[in-house]
Motif scaffolding. Structure first.
Motif, mmCIF file in Angstrom:
data_model
loop_
_atom_site.group_PDB
_atom_site.id
_atom_site.type_symbol
_atom_site.label_atom_id
_atom_site.label_comp_id
_atom_site.label_asym_id
_atom_site.label_seq_id
_atom_site.Cartn_x
_atom_site.Cartn_y
_atom_site.Cartn_z
ATOM 1 N N VAL A 29 50.851 41.814 50.277
ATOM 2 C CA VAL A 29 49.755 42.229 49.403
ATOM 3 C C VAL A 29 50.172 42.312 47.951
ATOM 4 O O VAL A 29 49.337 42.280 47.059
ATOM 5 C CB VAL A 29 49.175 43.582 49.847
ATOM 6 C CG1 VAL A 29 48.344 43.435 51.079
ATOM 7 C CG2 VAL A 29 50.263 44.598 50.031
ATOM 8 N N PHE A 37 45.135 36.344 52.795
ATOM 9 C CA PHE A 37 44.104 37.325 53.135
ATOM 10 C C PHE A 37 42.985 36.677 53.937
ATOM 11 O O PHE A 37 42.506 37.217 54.928
ATOM 12 C CB PHE A 37 43.517 37.949 51.865
ATOM 13 C CG PHE A 37 44.502 38.777 51.098
ATOM 14 C CD1 PHE A 37 45.614 39.319 51.744
ATOM 15 C CD2 PHE A 37 44.341 39.008 49.748
ATOM 16 C CE1 PHE A 37 46.520 40.086 51.044
ATOM 17 C CE2 PHE A 37 45.249 39.773 49.048
ATOM 18 C CZ PHE A 37 46.347 40.304 49.682
ATOM 19 N N ASP A 91 52.109 40.153 46.430
ATOM 20 C CA ASP A 91 52.415 38.837 45.884
ATOM 21 C C ASP A 91 51.112 38.064 45.678
ATOM 22 O O ASP A 91 50.754 37.190 46.443
ATOM 23 C CB ASP A 91 53.339 38.116 46.886
ATOM 24 C CG ASP A 91 53.645 36.707 46.419
ATOM 25 O OD1 ASP A 91 53.530 36.459 45.201
ATOM 26 O OD2 ASP A 91 53.959 35.873 47.279
ATOM 27 N N VAL A 92 50.347 38.469 44.669
ATOM 28 C CA VAL A 92 49.062 37.809 44.452
ATOM 29 C C VAL A 92 48.885 37.505 42.974
ATOM 30 O O VAL A 92 49.580 38.053 42.132
ATOM 31 C CB VAL A 92 47.889 38.705 44.908
ATOM 32 C CG1 VAL A 92 47.886 38.878 46.394
ATOM 33 C CG2 VAL A 92 47.934 40.036 44.197
ATOM 34 N N ARG A 93 47.972 36.585 42.699
ATOM 35 C CA ARG A 93 47.671 36.249 41.309
ATOM 36 C C ARG A 93 46.254 36.713 41.017
ATOM 37 O O ARG A 93 45.371 36.596 41.857
ATOM 38 C CB ARG A 93 47.784 34.737 41.100
ATOM 39 C CG ARG A 93 47.654 34.291 39.656
ATOM 40 C CD ARG A 93 48.138 32.851 39.508
ATOM 41 N NE ARG A 93 47.315 31.930 40.307
ATOM 42 C CZ ARG A 93 46.200 31.364 39.852
ATOM 43 N NH1 ARG A 93 45.772 31.630 38.629
ATOM 44 N NH2 ARG A 93 45.502 30.519 40.605
ATOM 45 N N THR A 94 46.065 37.276 39.815
ATOM 46 C CA THR A 94 44.745 37.793 39.470
ATOM 47 C C THR A 94 43.943 36.718 38.751
ATOM 48 O O THR A 94 44.435 36.106 37.812
ATOM 49 C CB THR A 94 44.891 39.014 38.561
ATOM 50 O OG1 THR A 94 45.705 39.962 39.223
ATOM 51 C CG2 THR A 94 43.545 39.624 38.273
ATOM 52 N N VAL A 95 42.719 36.500 39.207
ATOM 53 C CA VAL A 95 41.858 35.496 38.603
ATOM 54 C C VAL A 95 40.492 36.127 38.350
ATOM 55 O O VAL A 95 40.160 37.143 38.961
ATOM 56 C CB VAL A 95 41.678 34.279 39.537
ATOM 57 C CG1 VAL A 95 42.973 33.564 39.726
ATOM 58 C CG2 VAL A 95 41.086 34.719 40.868
ATOM 59 N N PRO A 96 39.693 35.551 37.454
ATOM 60 C CA PRO A 96 38.336 36.083 37.274
ATOM 61 C C PRO A 96 37.533 35.913 38.547
ATOM 62 O O PRO A 96 37.748 34.983 39.311
ATOM 63 C CB PRO A 96 37.752 35.216 36.151
ATOM 64 C CG PRO A 96 38.914 34.546 35.525
ATOM 65 C CD PRO A 96 39.959 34.427 36.563
ATOM 66 N N ARG A 97 36.622 36.833 38.757
ATOM 67 C CA ARG A 97 35.880 36.743 40.014
ATOM 68 C C ARG A 97 34.756 35.714 39.925
ATOM 69 O O ARG A 97 34.342 35.319 38.835
ATOM 70 C CB ARG A 97 35.335 38.103 40.399
ATOM 71 C CG ARG A 97 34.308 38.667 39.447
ATOM 72 C CD ARG A 97 33.997 40.081 39.909
ATOM 73 N NE ARG A 97 33.010 40.711 39.036
ATOM 74 C CZ ARG A 97 33.270 41.251 37.870
ATOM 75 N NH1 ARG A 97 34.509 41.193 37.390
ATOM 76 N NH2 ARG A 97 32.316 41.830 37.168
ATOM 77 N N TRP A 98 34.324 35.296 41.071
ATOM 78 C CA TRP A 98 33.343 34.215 41.174
ATOM 79 C C TRP A 98 31.943 34.771 40.968
ATOM 80 O O TRP A 98 31.520 35.684 41.668
ATOM 81 C CB TRP A 98 33.463 33.570 42.556
ATOM 82 C CG TRP A 98 32.370 32.603 42.869
ATOM 83 C CD1 TRP A 98 31.447 32.718 43.840
ATOM 84 C CD2 TRP A 98 32.120 31.368 42.212
ATOM 85 N NE1 TRP A 98 30.615 31.635 43.845
ATOM 86 C CE2 TRP A 98 31.005 30.788 42.839
ATOM 87 C CE3 TRP A 98 32.716 30.693 41.120
ATOM 88 C CZ2 TRP A 98 30.481 29.564 42.446
ATOM 89 C CZ3 TRP A 98 32.195 29.475 40.754
ATOM 90 C CH2 TRP A 98 31.081 28.913 41.408
ATOM 91 N N GLU A 139 35.388 36.345 48.356
ATOM 92 C CA GLU A 139 36.400 36.394 47.300
ATOM 93 C C GLU A 139 37.812 36.244 47.844
ATOM 94 O O GLU A 139 38.762 36.236 47.084
ATOM 95 C CB GLU A 139 36.293 37.726 46.538
ATOM 96 C CG GLU A 139 34.976 37.937 45.839
ATOM 97 C CD GLU A 139 34.911 37.219 44.511
ATOM 98 O OE1 GLU A 139 35.911 36.583 44.127
ATOM 99 O OE2 GLU A 139 33.856 37.277 43.858
ATOM 100 N N THR A 178 47.843 33.068 47.068
ATOM 101 C CA THR A 178 46.789 34.055 47.265
ATOM 102 C C THR A 178 46.357 34.618 45.924
ATOM 103 O O THR A 178 47.186 35.032 45.125
ATOM 104 C CB THR A 178 47.303 35.191 48.148
ATOM 105 O OG1 THR A 178 47.792 34.602 49.345
ATOM 106 C CG2 THR A 178 46.206 36.169 48.483
ATOM 107 N N VAL A 228 43.473 37.219 43.771
ATOM 108 C CA VAL A 228 42.493 38.303 43.926
ATOM 109 C C VAL A 228 41.667 38.378 42.653
ATOM 110 O O VAL A 228 42.151 38.023 41.578
ATOM 111 C CB VAL A 228 43.171 39.672 44.177
ATOM 112 C CG1 VAL A 228 43.842 39.704 45.515
ATOM 113 C CG2 VAL A 228 44.124 40.011 43.059
ATOM 114 N N PRO A 229 40.418 38.825 42.741
ATOM 115 C CA PRO A 229 39.571 38.944 41.547
ATOM 116 C C PRO A 229 40.124 40.005 40.609
ATOM 117 O O PRO A 229 40.794 40.952 41.034
ATOM 118 C CB PRO A 229 38.210 39.372 42.099
ATOM 119 C CG PRO A 229 38.270 39.138 43.554
ATOM 120 C CD PRO A 229 39.688 39.195 43.955
ATOM 121 N N ASP A 230 39.820 39.852 39.338
ATOM 122 C CA ASP A 230 40.464 40.714 38.333
ATOM 123 C C ASP A 230 40.075 42.182 38.456
ATOM 124 O O ASP A 230 40.789 43.048 38.014
ATOM 125 C CB ASP A 230 40.146 40.208 36.930
ATOM 126 C CG ASP A 230 38.669 39.947 36.716
ATOM 127 O OD1 ASP A 230 37.900 40.186 37.678
ATOM 128 O OD2 ASP A 230 38.280 39.522 35.626
#
Lengths: 625, 304, 207, 436
Positions: free
Chosen positions: A511, B217, A513-520, B212, B54, B56-58
């Motif tokens: 959990v 996940f 190890d993730v990259r943050t991106v803008p949401r859809w 999302e 993977t 996740v949303p900001d």
């Protein structure tokens, strides 16, 4: 002597109201003392109370412990609470003392004194913010309803006194069971009504969602966590323990009332967007659940079925404790939210998890607990309640069908509670803030007390067995054996495996190890107003239960081109509070009408007055023979 | 012995879950005249997701990241508490009530995760699946009415042994089975309640909460979805189906039953369309009504 | 004695009948005189009866009518007359007669009544006074009827017991004297403040 | 009776009042107050033995003196606030009123009690006239007229009673309670019932029992507030206890419907119900408490109507507590109406912010009246309920309990308006409504 000590502490806390720290410390000591005394009573208490005016019995010890627990955590909380006013410091210790008096009272007069003092002290606590709109009205409704309940309770107790020739509760406990059935029914009706009103069962709940939110958070937590439980305490002590078997209708009625309260409580909670009102409605729901346990116990007593008695009592008592814990946790968290943001309207909040992570964690844990989800304590007591109802369904004929109906209602209630708390914690703490505003930093004591309660609720959810062991000695008539009750559920295994499982899968899915991106958001710029609000979240429920809610909406189109091209829309909508419309408003109007009518007697002309006097004398003379 | 059978059962159930899901999809495609994916397709999909990066949303928090693990953990726990082979050691938790609470936990956390993204779809999905839960819970409790009546404390016991002592008890059993089937269709998130294949915002429910997710996940979530299906099928057969005396035979029987159920589901789904969302209360009312009727017959009403 | 009673009853009827306040003064004075005569004739003459009779004469025959007369003189003519009796007063009178006969019927067998005819006159005067106090509208009419009731009561006592104890008799006189003084004074002030002597207008305090 | 010398107490203020006519300084007010308090203490000290024995007359006497003392102290402030009142006349009538009250309390003779009650009407009526405005005149007229008529009705009963026992040739001592109690079998039953009807109606008028109460709200609201305190706290109760003493002394024959206890219960219940109902819509602060007095006297009457020893002592307890509480509340109401320059409840708001210490006492007083423990009245009411239950008087219990609840609601409603502000329309608004 212990009681004297506690009272001294309480009075010292009142006297010290000018020195906040001292007052709080004394308050804390008082509360801890109550916990200790309650614990002592549970371990060592004699099964029946002695002759004094204030006596400890195991049942009373349990409620004393519940009270002390909530009170001590809320005292800790008050250390950093912004709204810790003088009136709070003055009335809160008195409120605590009066509740202790109610619990420990061993005769009618002491009990009623405590009961009424509890009402008036809490009334002054509720009206702490009398300058806010509607607070006075709420306080007034609360006060009057409480007084009505007190009068009904007094009536019921006086029936008991008239037939047993004693105001001593220990005498009642010995001889109550021998009363004739009709008398028992009368007592059951009166006391049940009175205690029900005070615990906020539907349809006598109207004061509750008004009074609880009006008070400052520590008070709300005490009222919801401890005060309304004293109604349950009264029912258990006087109706089930003292009276023994009654007419069979009564426990079934208790079950029905419990089911209605739990279902309608949660349904109305769903429609709330004020966080504390929402929690207050959940108190009604949980009182309903506790009443289901109480009802199962009553049915067990009437049908001479010790297993039902055991499971019903344990479920009721355990849920009482649990509700006290998680509800005060939630109320305190709500208070913290208010201190942090200045509002309680969930549709203005959002994303608080990032600014107050501790409170958010506490609130989510509380949500899990109140929705009865493992591994928290709510799970254990709701499981026990279900277990009791399954016991009823285990029988034959209509009683079994009744049991099944109750199970279904409880299931629906649980699911709705889950829905409601997904909404509450999701809309308030998750996502993105719906309105920008200043955010006040929170002192550690707020977070600490909320998380402390969360920890207790987690511990009780995983290893509740020691407490169940304590409940063993509470009912002197049945000498319950509660050891085996939780065997099928094995809370340590469930809780442990759940934690291990989540940890394993979280580790596997890395959990961190993730990259943050803008949401859809379909390719557009994401925006806070796109989020679901409390109203949209519960839209489907509103339409499904339209029979109960009677939703209404009214749209006004404004502007030069209206109605076809309005520049502004005014939308108002809501639900109709059925009880107020069809029960309370007519009664209220009737009373005012009667009052107005009665003043017509005094119309002014002196000749009329003389005619009253002479006419009455003449009438009496005419009746003479 | 019991321990070993249960352990093997749990492992098998978790392992074959995507395959069972695949069977349903394959049969459905065949019945609709398509070739469709192979039954094992879901394993490949999960593998593909697992190795992707993977994201996740900001706006999301730990709630969002933990949700797949919570789903998976609670479903595995459900599987563990089901006496897959018909029997577990007495000291092991096996209780229907517990099982429902765990299902509720899974649903609760999915709902939270849906709201945590701060987007529209998440909230939509969260609202829909939790609302769905309010229909499922009472209907499920009603459908399993006979089970309450037999066990008395909610233990998961095979009903078959108790109901075969007369033809009269067949009717309650049949009613209960129909009712359970109706409810489980909803709980699995399959037609006519929800359509797992749709990604249209008007129709999706469970999928909306997963929208999302990606990477590991998503893989966990897909597996959890399949596992939910398998676990509940196993549970329903344990309660309502026939039992052998041999534990291993029972285990084998479960596998066959699960596969058969998946096939039947695929066939059924090819014949059904999705119900309107606002008609669901009626659907659940029918399911609950059938269950209650069965319960009433079994509890001695009507003189049966 | 019975004749005195009859006269007193006739005076009471006159009070009820008359609307002019000056007549009322004379009727009251007449009643006072009759009462003192009654005190002197009903019992053997002793120092006590002489004193009581004199006191009655002073208070009932002199003081009260005099006070009313003095006040009346200062008022304009419009405030010296009462309104006619309303119709319902006659209905009440009939009811009163019924009630009186009922009570007499009940008391007959007990032997408490010494002078039956006097008792009837007394009761009738009292009831006429009650009818008047309810039906009349002038402030002073109310005062006059109060005094008339009290007078009837004294006759009642005479008819039943010969006389009331002296102590009570005197106390009553003092009380009545003070009451009449206060009420005459009050009617004066009411007249000053509200320019009316009609009790109907005294209806501001209500509810 | 041995304590008739207590009547000497009022003589001193009477003399002082005469002095005041020449030397009108406020110091004399305090002198009167101190004297009255001393009288209270002295009489209390001298009668403490019968007092702790619970003898009715001693309790009535000492409560009368106590309230007179507080009233005298309150008069000091009241007269200062009302400079238009002539102090010498005020104190003259006031001391006569006090004497009349003492007379009622000490009377061991029905005729004496009657005279004292009538005298109390006149003296207190004169005090109301002294206020002098149009309302006061109207109230005083109604008060004196109705009370006099009522008392004449009572006197008729007295005359019958006296006539039946006249053969004793005891003079007015015939009507001594003790003598009455000894001789009542010689009175024909119908005469006893007749006398009971007349006397209950007659003294009931002064006690403020519904439907004879109509003078009460007017007189109590228009009297000077120290006098209102005495009227409500003492006079009503004393009149009621005169009825009770009579009913005890001359019981009616068995099975008579119009017996004393029945009449007390009926009129008492009626008073409680009407008094409680009228509270909710009152607009005048002193009328509010006048109606509350009607209700309280009703409770005493209900308790007395039970007729047992315990119930009677509870009625006495209720009287004592009510006297203390109600008189203080009336004093407070007087000062409030001066402070706000109005008697209208609607305008007397925000007391807590304006005068916190006063607000606390005001709240305590009203809550005590409303029947909230641990403030006294609650206990006497509960104990009376207990007696009622033990006598299975279910209808009365129902009515009285409902009325007491209504009283609580009404008094707290007005209290909340006093302390804070007007609650908006109490009608509950629709739950959720939002405007976009």
């Amino acid at each position: 002597m212990v009681t004297g000590g506690l009272f001294t502490l309480g009075l010292m806390a009142v006297v010290a109201y000018r020195w906040p720290r001292w007052s709080l410390l004394l308050n804390l000591l008082l509360s801890l003392g109550a916990v200790a005394y309650g614990g002592y009573g549970l371990w060592h208490g004699s099964p029946t109370a002695g002759p004094g005016p204030l006596e400890l019995s195991p049942l009373r010890a349990w409620f004393l412990m519940v009270l002390g627990l909530v009170a001590s955590l809320s005292s800790w909380y008050r250390w950093g609470y912004h709204d810790d006013q003088v009136s709070l410091r003055l009335w809160l210790p008195l409120f605590l003392l009066s509740m202790m008096t109610v619990i420990l009272a061993n005769n009618l007069w002491v009990f009623m004194t405590g009961w009424e003092s509890m009402t008036i002290t809490s009334f002054f606590l509720v009206t702490t913010h009398h300058e806010r709109p509607d607070v006075l009205k709420s306080g007034y409704i609360y006060l009057v309803m409480s007084q009505v309940s007190a009068m009904v309770i007094l009536a019921g107790m006086l029936v008991m006194d008239t037939h047993l020739h004693s105001v001593d509760f220990s005498v009642w406990a010995q001889r109550g069971a021998a009363l004739p059935r009709g008398t028992k029914s009368l007592i059951f009706g009166l006391l049940g009504l009175g205690f029900g009103m005070k615990s906020g069962v539907i349809p006598f709940h109207v004061w509750l969602p008004r009074a609880h939110p009006a008070a400052p958070a520590p008070v709300s937590s005490l009222m919801s966590g401890a005060m309304i439980k004293l109604g349950i305490f009264g029912m258990l002590q006087f109706l089930l323990f003292d009276l023994g078997p009654t007419a069979r209708l009564w426990p079934l009625l208790v079950l029905a009332v419990g089911a209605v309260s739990s279902l309608l409580g949660v349904l109305y909670a769903l429609m709330e967007h004020d966080l504390k009102r929402l929690l207050a409605y959940h108190s009604i729901e949980n009182i309903g659940i506790i009443l289901l346990g109480v009802g199962v116990m009553g049915v067990g007593i009437d049908w001479h079925h010790p297993a039902w008695v055991a499971v019903g009592l344990v479920a009721a008592l355990f849920h009482t404790l649990n509700h006290a814990i998680f509800k005060s946790q939630l109320f305190l968290a709500a208070g913290a939210v208010e201190q942090h943001t200045g509002t309680l309207d969930v549709d203005h909040l959002g994303g608080l998890l990032r600014t107050i992570p501790g409170i958010a964690l506490g609130f989510i844990a509380g949500s899990l607990a109140i929705s009865g989800l493992p591994p928290f304590n709510g799970f254990v007591s709701e499981w026990l309640t279900f277990r009791g109802l399954v016991g009823l369904a285990h029988g034959t004929g209509l009683l079994a069908l009744y049991g099944l109906g109750l199970i279904m209602v409880l299931g629906l209630t649980g699911a709705l509670a889950g829905l409601c708390f997904v909404k509450a914690s999701g809309v308030v703490f998750l996502g993105e803030p719906r309105q920008a505003g200043p955010r006040q930093p929170l002192p550690a004591s707020l977070t600490g007390s909320v998380l402390g309660l969360a920890a207790i609720s987690l511990i009780l959810g995983v290893i509740p067995q020691p407490l169940l062991h304590l409940i063993n000695g509470i009912d002197p008539a049945y000498r319950l054996s509660t050891e085996g009750l939780l065997l099928p559920v094995r809370t340590p295994i469930i809780g442990g495996l759940l934690v291990v499982g989540v940890a394993v899968f979280a580790g596997l899915s890395r959990v961190w190890d993730v990259r943050t991106v803008p949401r859809w958001s379909c390719g557009r710029e994401a925006d806070a107003s796109m989020q679901y609000t409390s109203a949209s979240f519960t839209k489907a429920i509103r339409t499904t239960f339209a029979v109960i809610y009677r939703p209404h909406r009214h749209v006004v189109r404004l502007g030069p081109g209206a109605p076809d091209f309005p520049t502004r829309l005014l939308y108002s909508g809501g639900t109709v509070p059925v009880w107020e419309r069809y029960l309370y408003r007519p009664v209220y109007g009737f009373l005012w009408g009667m009052s107005r009518l009665s003043t017509r007697i005094q119309r002014g002309p002196v000749r009329l007055y003389l005619a009253y006097v002479l006419g009455t004398v003449g009438l009496m003379l005419a009746l003479l023979h | 012995m019991v321990w070993i059978v249960q352990g093997v059962g749990v492992a098998v159930l978790v392992a074959v879950a995507p395959w069972m899901w695949g069977i349903a999809q394959t049969v459905k495609a065949r019945c609709q005249g398509r070739r469709g994916p192979a039954p094992g397709q879901l394993y490949w999909i999960i593998r593909k997701h697992w190795h992707k990066e993977t994201t996740v949303p900001d706006r999301s928090s730990w709630v969002f990241r933990l949700a797949p693990s919570v789903s998976m953990a609670s479903l595995v726990l459900i599987v563990i508490t089901i006496p897959i082979a018909g029997r577990v050691p007495p000291e092991w938790p096996h209780n229907m009530l517990t099982l429902f609470f765990l299902l509720a936990l899974e649903r609760f956390w999915s709902g939270l995760a849906g709201l945590d993204t701060g987007g529209t779809f998440g909230g939509l999905g969260a609202s829909r699946i939790t609302t769905l839960g309010t229909g499922i819970e009472p209907a499920l409790f009603a459908a399993l009415g006979i089970a309450w009546q037999v066990s008395g404390d909610g233990a998961i016991v095979p009903l078959a042994a108790h109901l075969t002592n007369g033809s009269a008890s067949l009717l309650p059993w049949a009613l209960a089975s129909v009712s359970v089937a109706l409810v489980l269709l909803a709980e699995w998130g399959r037609l006519p309640v929800d359509n797992p294949d749709t990604h249209l915002e008007l129709t999706m429910m469970h999928e909306a909460t997963l929208l999302e997710y990606d990477g590991r996940f998503l893989a966990l979530s897909e597996w959890a979805m399949a596992l939910k299906f398998t676990a509940l099928v196993a549970f329903a057969w344990v309660v309502l189906g026939p039992q052998f005396s041999s534990l291993w035979a029972n285990l084998g029987l479960r596998i066959v039953e699960m596969a058969a159920t998946a096939g039947a589901l695929g066939w059924l789904e090819s014949r059904l369309t999705k119900l309107r969302y606002f008609q669901l209360p009626a659907y659940f009312a029918v399911a609950a009504g059938i269950g209650m009727l069965g319960f009433y017959l079994a509890s001695g009403g009507l003189g049966l | 004695m019975n004749d005195l009673g009859l006269l007193l009853f006739l005076l009471a009827l006159g009070l009820l009948w008359s609307r002019t306040m000056h007549h009322t003064v004379w009727f009251l004075a007449g009643e006072g005189v009759l009462l003192s005569l009654m005190v002197w004739t009903s019992e053997p003459v002793t120092a006590v009866t002489v004193v009581v009779g004199l006191a009655t004469l002073v208070v009932k025959g002199g003081l009260i009518p005099g006070l009313i007369h003095r006040i009346l003189r200062t008022w304009p003519a419009a405030f010296r007359r009462d309104h006619p009796l309303p119709l319902w007063a006659y209905g009440i009178t009939v009811l009163v007669v019924l009630a009186v006969s009922h009570v007499i019927h009940l008391l007959g067998p007990t032997g408490v009544i010494q002078h039956a005819l006097l008792f009837f006159y007394a009761l009738a005067s009292i009831h006429v006074g009650f009818v008047m106090i309810v039906a009349r509208r002038h402030l002073l009419s109310q005062l006059a009827s109060l005094v008339a009731i009290e007078n009837g009561l004294v006759v009642l006592a005479v008819s039943l017991a010969g006389a009331l104890p002296t102590f009570i008799e005197l106390g009553l006189l003092i009380d009545l004297g003070i009451a009449a003084t206060l009420m005459v004074w009050m009617s004066h002030r009411i007249h000053q403040a509200m320019h009316t002597t009609d009790v109907i207008t005294l209806r501001r305090l209500r509810g | 009776m041995s304590s008739s010398w207590a009547l000497g107490g009022p003589a001193v203020p009477l003399v002082v009042a005469a002095v005041l006519r020449r030397h009108s300084t406020q110091r004399w007010y305090a002198v009167i107050a101190i004297w009255t308090s001393l009288v209270w203490l002295a009489v209390g000290g001298l009668t403490w033995h019968p007092l702790i024995q619970g003898r009715t007359w001693a309790i009535l006497l000492d409560v009368t003196n106590l309230v007179a003392a507080t009233s005298a102290w309150d008069s000091v402030g009241w007269l200062r606030e009302h400079p238009r009142m002539a102090p010498h006349r005020y104190y003259g009538w006031w001391s006569l009123f006090w004497a009349a009250l003492l007379g009622i309390a000490l009377a061991h003779n029905l005729a004496l009690a009657w005279l004292a009650v009538e005298f109390s009407t006149l003296t207190s009526g004169a005090l109301i006239i002294e206020v002098g405005d149009r309302h006061a005149l109207e109230a005083a007229w109604k008060y004196i007229l109705i009370a006099s008529v009522g008392l004449i009705v009572g006197l008729i009963g007295l005359v019958f009673l006296y006539a039946s026992l006249q053969y004793q040739t005891l003079g007015w001592a015939t009507l001594n309670y003790q003598n009455l109690h000894g001789q009542f079998p010689h009175v024909a039953p119908i005469i006893r019932t007749l006398a009971t009807v007349f006397i209950v109606a007659g003294f009931g008028t002064k006690a403020g029992l519904v439907p004879f109460h109509t003078w009460l709200p007017d007189a109590h609201s228009e009297a000077p507030s120290p006098v209102s305190g005495m009227l409500s706290g003492v006079l009503l109760g004393l009149s009621l206890f005169t009825v009770v003493r009579f009913v005890e002394a001359v019981p009616t024959a068995r099975g008579v419907f119009l017996s004393g206890p029945h009449l007390l219960t009926i009129f008492g219940t009626l008073s409680v119900v009407i008094g409680a109902l009228a509270l909710l819509v009152q607009r005048d602060i002193k009328r509010l408490f006048a109606y509350s007095s009607i209700e309280q006297v009703g409770i005493m009457a209900v308790a007395a109507g039970l007729g047992t020893k315990a119930a009677l002592s509870l009625a006495l307890l209720q009287f004592v507590l009510h006297a203390v509480i109600k008189s203080s509340v009336f004093y407070g109401a007087g000062h409030l109406s001066v402070m706000y320059q109005t008697q209208r409840l609607k305008k007397i708001t925000g007391l807590l912010a304006r005068h916190p210490a006063g607000a606390v006492w005001w709240a305590v007083g009203i809550l005590a009246l409303a029947g909230l423990p641990p403030l006294g009245l609650a206990y006497s009411e509960w104990l009376i309920f207990r007696q009622l239950w033990q006598h299975h008087a279910y209808l009365v219990i129902g009515l009285v309990a409902a009325s007491l609840t209504l009283t609580f609601a009404a008094l707290t409603y007005h209290l909340m308006r006093n302390l804070w502000r007007d609650m908006d329309a109490l009608a509950p608004a629709a739950a959720a409504s939002e405007v976009l």
